[in-house]
Design a protein around this motif. Sequence first.
Motif, PDB file in Angstrom:
ATOM      1  N   SER A 181       0.845  -1.191   0.000  1.00  0.00           N
ATOM      2  CA  SER A 181       0.000   0.000   0.000  1.00  0.00           C
ATOM      3  C   SER A 181       0.883   1.245   0.000  1.00  0.00           C
ATOM      4  N   ASP A 182       0.375   2.308  -0.592  1.00  0.00           N
ATOM      5  CA  ASP A 182       1.074   3.584  -0.521  1.00  0.00           C
ATOM      6  C   ASP A 182       1.127   4.014   0.948  1.00  0.00           C
ATOM      7  N   PHE A 183       2.148   4.795   1.285  1.00  0.00           N
ATOM      8  CA  PHE A 183       2.279   5.207   2.678  1.00  0.00           C
ATOM      9  C   PHE A 183       2.905   6.589   2.755  1.00  0.00           C
ATOM     10  N   THR A 184       2.849   7.173   3.942  1.00  0.00           N
ATOM     11  CA  THR A 184       3.426   8.494   4.205  1.00  0.00           C
ATOM     12  C   THR A 184       4.513   8.329   5.253  1.00  0.00           C
ATOM     13  N   GLU A 185       5.661   8.936   4.974  1.00  0.00           N
ATOM     14  CA  GLU A 185       6.780   8.885   5.915  1.00  0.00           C
ATOM     15  C   GLU A 185       6.979  10.280   6.496  1.00  0.00           C
ATOM     16  N   THR A 186       6.911  10.359   7.811  1.00  0.00           N
ATOM     17  CA  THR A 186       7.073  11.631   8.500  1.00  0.00           C
ATOM     18  C   THR A 186       8.466  11.693   9.102  1.00  0.00           C
ATOM     19  N   THR A 187       9.115  12.851   8.945  1.00  0.00           N
ATOM     20  CA  THR A 187      10.470  13.002   9.475  1.00  0.00           C
ATOM     21  C   THR A 187      10.500  14.100  10.531  1.00  0.00           C
ATOM     22  N   ASN A 188      11.511  14.061  11.359  1.00  0.00           N
ATOM     23  CA  ASN A 188      11.737  15.114  12.352  1.00  0.00           C
ATOM     24  C   ASN A 188      12.866  16.042  11.906  1.00  0.00           C
ATOM     25  N   SER A 189      13.333  15.859  10.676  1.00  0.00           N
ATOM     26  CA  SER A 189      14.495  16.614  10.216  1.00  0.00           C
ATOM     27  C   SER A 189      14.141  17.997   9.690  1.00  0.00           C
ATOM     28  N   GLY A 190      12.856  18.287   9.559  1.00  0.00           N
ATOM     29  CA  GLY A 190      12.472  19.586   9.033  1.00  0.00           C
ATOM     30  C   GLY A 190      12.348  19.605   7.519  1.00  0.00           C
ATOM     31  N   PHE A 191      12.620  18.498   6.853  1.00  0.00           N
ATOM     32  CA  PHE A 191      12.521  18.459   5.394  1.00  0.00           C
ATOM     33  C   PHE A 191      11.121  18.116   4.918  1.00  0.00           C
ATOM     34  N   GLY A 192      10.237  17.829   5.812  1.00  0.00           N
ATOM     35  CA  GLY A 192       8.866  17.586   5.414  1.00  0.00           C
ATOM     36  C   GLY A 192       8.487  16.123   5.415  1.00  0.00           C
ATOM     37  N   THR A 193       7.288  15.892   4.933  1.00  0.00           N
ATOM     38  CA  THR A 193       6.696  14.575   4.909  1.00  0.00           C
ATOM     39  C   THR A 193       6.688  14.075   3.473  1.00  0.00           C
ATOM     40  N   LEU A 194       6.983  12.772   3.291  1.00  0.00           N
ATOM     41  CA  LEU A 194       6.995  12.181   1.961  1.00  0.00           C
ATOM     42  C   LEU A 194       5.784  11.280   1.764  1.00  0.00           C
TER      43      LEU A 194
ATOM     44  N   GLY B 198      10.662  -0.301  -8.198  1.00  0.00           N
ATOM     45  CA  GLY B 198      10.833   1.117  -7.920  1.00  0.00           C
ATOM     46  C   GLY B 198       9.766   1.659  -7.003  1.00  0.00           C
ATOM     47  N   LEU B 199       9.949   2.909  -6.655  1.00  0.00           N
ATOM     48  CA  LEU B 199       8.954   3.641  -5.875  1.00  0.00           C
ATOM     49  C   LEU B 199       9.019   5.100  -6.276  1.00  0.00           C
ATOM     50  N   THR B 200       7.908   5.789  -6.068  1.00  0.00           N
ATOM     51  CA  THR B 200       7.819   7.209  -6.372  1.00  0.00           C
ATOM     52  C   THR B 200       7.489   7.943  -5.082  1.00  0.00           C
ATOM     53  N   ALA B 201       8.182   9.052  -4.871  1.00  0.00           N
ATOM     54  CA  ALA B 201       7.958   9.840  -3.657  1.00  0.00           C
ATOM     55  C   ALA B 201       7.764  11.306  -4.033  1.00  0.00           C
ATOM     56  N   SER B 202       6.948  11.988  -3.255  1.00  0.00           N
ATOM     57  CA  SER B 202       6.758  13.429  -3.436  1.00  0.00           C
ATOM     58  C   SER B 202       6.591  14.061  -2.061  1.00  0.00           C
ATOM     59  N   PHE B 203       6.893  15.362  -1.990  1.00  0.00           N
ATOM     60  CA  PHE B 203       6.752  16.059  -0.709  1.00  0.00           C
ATOM     61  C   PHE B 203       5.287  16.399  -0.474  1.00  0.00           C
ATOM     62  N   ALA B 204       4.758  15.910   0.623  1.00  0.00           N
ATOM     63  CA  ALA B 204       3.366  16.212   0.981  1.00  0.00           C
ATOM     64  C   ALA B 204       3.267  17.695   1.305  1.00  0.00           C
ATOM     65  N   GLY B 205       2.225  18.314   0.855  1.00  0.00           N
ATOM     66  CA  GLY B 205       2.034  19.739   1.162  1.00  0.00           C
ATOM     67  C   GLY B 205       2.832  20.651   0.242  1.00  0.00           C
TER      68      GLY B 205
END
Length: 159
Positions: free
Chosen positions: A32-45, A93-100
């Motif tokens: 399933s598609d998913f969202t990865e949240t970081t604490n680095s300040g670079f945002g959510t993928l 493969g996988l595709t990622a984009s910055f949420a927001g």
Amino acid sequence: MSGQLRASYIAGSETFFIKPLIDLNIDHTFSSDFTETTNSGFGTLDISTPAETYVSLQPAIEVGGERTLANGTVVRPHASLGLTQFLTDLEPGLTASFAGAPQLSGFTHTGDFDRTYVDLEAGIDIFTGTATTVRAGAFASFSENSESYGGSLRIEIAF
């Protein structure tokens, strides 16, 4: 999800055998598609992973034998040499984009695997006159860009 279809033929006697075989393997992966949240300040993928299906053929030759020792223990050594040939594309493969941040285009990451592998396996099965069975084995797989090694030990005691 995986499936395997095998065709083989055993020739020989109780003390020695040779077994040509071929396997047709089908492996289907999905996530399933998913969202990865970081604490680095670079945002959510937001990450999207497509389903992949891999088909391979595995021809091999296995040899082995059987010997009964004086105490009744049965020893069965065996070895095989084979080849794994993938018939489908091996670029997961996988595709990622910055949420927001829809104004930023996403990115795609793909892997690339070898299509042909040489497979080696050797093992021994020991059946005692009592309720104990010992199985030990080792395997290796080689391609142009990778090597994989492993082994197993299984002890069964019936009670």
